[in-house]
Design a protein around this motif. Sequence first.
Motif, PDB file in Angstrom:
ATOM      1  N   GLY A  53      -0.925  14.203  10.855  1.00 48.86           N
ATOM      2  CA  GLY A  53      -1.938  15.471  11.393  1.00 48.86           C
ATOM      3  C   GLY A  53      -2.128  15.377  12.787  1.00 48.86           C
ATOM      4  O   GLY A  53      -2.746  15.904  13.421  1.00 48.86           O
ATOM      5  N   GLU A  54      -1.101  14.586  13.578  1.00 50.11           N
ATOM      6  CA  GLU A  54      -1.287  14.459  14.901  1.00 50.11           C
ATOM      7  C   GLU A  54      -0.169  14.887  15.627  1.00 50.11           C
ATOM      8  O   GLU A  54       1.027  14.954  15.071  1.00 50.11           O
ATOM      9  CB  GLU A  54      -1.388  13.148  15.292  1.00 50.11           C
ATOM     10  CG  GLU A  54      -2.004  12.706  16.757  1.00 50.11           C
ATOM     11  CD  GLU A  54      -2.174  11.178  16.783  1.00 50.11           C
ATOM     12  OE1 GLU A  54      -3.195  10.891  17.628  1.00 50.11           O
ATOM     13  OE2 GLU A  54      -1.295  10.504  16.614  1.00 50.11           O
ATOM     14  N   ILE A  55      -0.363  15.796  16.679  1.00 53.09           N
ATOM     15  CA  ILE A  55       0.792  16.326  17.663  1.00 53.09           C
ATOM     16  C   ILE A  55       0.601  15.607  18.893  1.00 53.09           C
ATOM     17  O   ILE A  55      -0.366  15.551  19.623  1.00 53.09           O
ATOM     18  CB  ILE A  55       0.505  17.611  17.941  1.00 53.09           C
ATOM     19  CG1 ILE A  55       0.971  18.564  16.585  1.00 53.09           C
ATOM     20  CG2 ILE A  55       1.748  18.194  18.839  1.00 53.09           C
ATOM     21  CD1 ILE A  55       0.556  19.961  17.034  1.00 53.09           C
ATOM     22  N   VAL A  56       1.614  14.585  19.285  1.00 56.72           N
ATOM     23  CA  VAL A  56       1.458  13.865  20.424  1.00 56.72           C
ATOM     24  C   VAL A  56       2.653  14.365  21.441  1.00 56.72           C
ATOM     25  O   VAL A  56       3.750  14.473  20.956  1.00 56.72           O
ATOM     26  CB  VAL A  56       2.079  12.214  20.053  1.00 56.72           C
ATOM     27  CG1 VAL A  56       2.264  11.476  21.342  1.00 56.72           C
ATOM     28  CG2 VAL A  56       0.778  11.741  19.213  1.00 56.72           C
ATOM     29  N   GLY A  57       2.175  14.846  22.574  1.00 55.70           N
ATOM     30  CA  GLY A  57       3.061  15.169  23.598  1.00 55.70           C
ATOM     31  C   GLY A  57       3.682  14.317  24.527  1.00 55.70           C
ATOM     32  O   GLY A  57       3.056  13.163  25.015  1.00 55.70           O
ATOM     33  N   LEU A  58       4.921  14.583  24.938  1.00 56.39           N
ATOM     34  CA  LEU A  58       5.578  13.734  25.852  1.00 56.39           C
ATOM     35  C   LEU A  58       5.915  14.459  26.950  1.00 56.39           C
ATOM     36  O   LEU A  58       6.582  15.567  26.945  1.00 56.39           O
ATOM     37  CB  LEU A  58       7.051  13.340  25.263  1.00 56.39           C
ATOM     38  CG  LEU A  58       7.042  11.897  24.415  1.00 56.39           C
ATOM     39  CD1 LEU A  58       8.340  11.763  23.887  1.00 56.39           C
ATOM     40  CD2 LEU A  58       6.397  10.706  25.225  1.00 56.39           C
ATOM     41  N   ALA A  59       5.339  14.110  28.174  1.00 54.28           N
ATOM     42  CA  ALA A  59       5.318  14.766  29.263  1.00 54.28           C
ATOM     43  C   ALA A  59       6.162  13.965  30.595  1.00 54.28           C
ATOM     44  O   ALA A  59       6.058  12.828  30.197  1.00 54.28           O
ATOM     45  CB  ALA A  59       4.063  15.389  29.699  1.00 54.28           C
ATOM     46  N   GLY A  60       6.308  14.563  31.216  1.00 54.80           N
ATOM     47  CA  GLY A  60       7.115  14.036  32.556  1.00 54.80           C
ATOM     48  C   GLY A  60       8.333  14.875  33.208  1.00 54.80           C
ATOM     49  O   GLY A  60       8.332  16.024  32.910  1.00 54.80           O
ATOM     50  N   MET A  61       8.331  14.585  34.437  1.00 55.67           N
ATOM     51  CA  MET A  61       9.593  15.533  35.137  1.00 55.67           C
ATOM     52  C   MET A  61      10.649  15.547  34.584  1.00 55.67           C
ATOM     53  O   MET A  61      11.301  14.691  33.772  1.00 55.67           O
ATOM     54  CB  MET A  61       9.634  14.858  36.558  1.00 55.67           C
ATOM     55  CG  MET A  61       8.387  14.712  37.452  1.00 55.67           C
ATOM     56  SD  MET A  61       7.556  16.402  37.536  1.00 55.67           S
ATOM     57  CE  MET A  61       6.439  15.975  38.767  1.00 55.67           C
ATOM     58  N   VAL A  62      11.723  16.380  34.822  1.00 54.79           N
ATOM     59  CA  VAL A  62      13.036  16.201  34.566  1.00 54.79           C
ATOM     60  C   VAL A  62      13.629  15.142  34.754  1.00 54.79           C
ATOM     61  O   VAL A  62      13.584  14.720  35.968  1.00 54.79           O
ATOM     62  CB  VAL A  62      13.755  17.678  34.992  1.00 54.79           C
ATOM     63  CG1 VAL A  62      15.418  17.502  34.770  1.00 54.79           C
ATOM     64  CG2 VAL A  62      13.425  19.014  34.479  1.00 54.79           C
ATOM     65  N   GLY A  63      14.213  14.465  33.873  1.00 51.60           N
ATOM     66  CA  GLY A  63      15.134  13.153  34.226  1.00 51.60           C
ATOM     67  C   GLY A  63      14.024  12.063  33.853  1.00 51.60           C
ATOM     68  O   GLY A  63      14.593  11.047  34.322  1.00 51.60           O
ATOM     69  N   ALA A  64      12.918  12.268  33.434  1.00 52.50           N
ATOM     70  CA  ALA A  64      11.904  10.937  33.283  1.00 52.50           C
ATOM     71  C   ALA A  64      12.432  10.118  32.047  1.00 52.50           C
ATOM     72  O   ALA A  64      11.775   9.048  31.968  1.00 52.50           O
ATOM     73  CB  ALA A  64      10.449  11.600  32.980  1.00 52.50           C
ATOM     74  N   GLY A  65      13.216  10.753  31.181  1.00 52.02           N
ATOM     75  CA  GLY A  65      13.637   9.854  29.967  1.00 52.02           C
ATOM     76  C   GLY A  65      13.263  10.645  28.464  1.00 52.02           C
ATOM     77  O   GLY A  65      13.047   9.816  27.797  1.00 52.02           O
ATOM     78  N   ARG A  66      12.564  11.548  28.519  1.00 52.29           N
ATOM     79  CA  ARG A  66      11.897  12.192  27.294  1.00 52.29           C
ATOM     80  C   ARG A  66      12.823  12.228  26.447  1.00 52.29           C
ATOM     81  O   ARG A  66      12.966  11.716  25.399  1.00 52.29           O
ATOM     82  CB  ARG A  66      10.846  13.172  27.742  1.00 52.29           C
ATOM     83  CG  ARG A  66       9.776  13.055  28.627  1.00 52.29           C
ATOM     84  CD  ARG A  66       9.307  14.466  29.302  1.00 52.29           C
ATOM     85  NE  ARG A  66      10.507  15.075  29.909  1.00 52.29           N
ATOM     86  CZ  ARG A  66      10.234  16.335  30.109  1.00 52.29           C
ATOM     87  NH1 ARG A  66       9.468  17.272  29.746  1.00 52.29           N
ATOM     88  NH2 ARG A  66      11.171  16.833  30.804  1.00 52.29           N
TER      89      ARG A  66
END
Length: 495
Positions: free
Chosen positions: A283-296
């Motif tokens: 039931g959880e939405i976890v966002g991965l944020a970061g600049m382009v090239g951060a490794g997401r």
Amino acid sequence: MTTDPPMLEIRKLSKSFPSVRALHEVDLTAYPGEIHALLGENGAGKSTLLKTLFGVQRPDGGEVWFEGERREFAQPSDALAAGLAMVHQELSLVPQFTAVQNIVLGREKSRGGFVDWSEARRRAAASLARLGFDARIDVPVHRLSVAQQQLVEIARALAVGARLIILDEPTASLTTQESERLFELLRRLRAEGRAIIYVSHRLAEVMELSDRVTVLRDGELVGTRTRAEIADESELVKLMVGRDVAALGVRGEPGAAGEEVLRIEGLSSAEGVSDCSLSVRRGEIVGLAGMVGAGRTELVRALIGADRATGGGVWIRGERVHIGSPAEAVRAGIAFLPEDRKHQGLVLHMSAASNATLIRPPRRHGLLDRREQREQTRALLKRLNANISPDYPVGKLSGGTQQKVVLARWLKTSSDIFIFDEPTRGIDVGAKGEIHALMRELADEGKAIVMVSSDLLEVLGMSDRVLVMRRGRIVAELDRSAMSEEAIVHHAAAT
């Protein structure tokens, strides 16, 4: 905008395909010294309009006038020679060529019977310098990031000396800083008297940049407005979709998260991911944020076995699992919607039905049951509000509908974990709202969701928690009380 005559006039342009009227008597003008935004949902006719303008497709009716002369471009090179250039959303660079070679391709100057590469390098470097390009220009472009490749595309258009430049979703792969640099460049080009046609689904950019806006819907012209005539983004949305659309990406207050479904500890990969740990509950939405090239993207690729992990482990529902390939990830109950849906998520020459049932095609007596395949696909696409034939080739669908076909494939599985990598990149405002609604529905059903997104408003609106990455590491975890655009940028850009 100047009082000069229009640089470009498109008059009553029409184009039909079998059973589809793509354009019907569409008008558009672009003046020297203006940025003219072209808007519309996926399938509204924007791509067809541009293809007919550039000679990729022949119109059924209408006229194109450029700099006071009626023109009929038989192929894109004719338009380029006349002074029109286009930067496509889907990169059209030659991957094995360097930035220099791509920028001067087809326009190489020779000296003594040989290509003058020193002159080519000078011309390319000058074009790239205007964009603040900070990578090597003498390496194959496939070794550059997507954002850097996008800048090479733009530099190639500038190197032509085009007087009218069309940009199709130019910031889709750029960071906030890179986008601002592009906006500054476009304003300079406008001041030099060039005409810019700017195609984007990012309405905030349109409001910030454009002098005028033209909106298409269902292949017809809805209208053209000056920026001063547009009160806010919601007015643009209503023009595009013909109805009011609720605020996009608003997650609302989540219910209590359930049991832990996914956990990774110390995951590292040869692609730059270093010692990453995270967990996601039902039931959880976890966002991965970061600049382009951060490794997401590299992190989620290591998680699903697309890139080789060099350290760490993965646990699903409390049990440690080895995932050495995407096929093993599917068997473990992980659904993955890749960033590049055209090349990594779809088989473009196959039908919507074949793509939607690719993982688990229905069989009868050991053979593919095509009737059941079509029926299953119709039901899945109906749930996603995609009104297309199951037999339609996905390569001819709009970006938003293509994404729905990828989603349909995973809805057919019993996956408990959904990984969305840039789920709404290049998708119109209406389809974006529908995909957000489906993500919320999946979370409400108890699915665990990881969402990679470069759109901070999307991250903030959709996520229950946000993990911020920098240089291949997770450097911060923010719950809803700590989530803000400023906080994410602070952690993502800190040195």
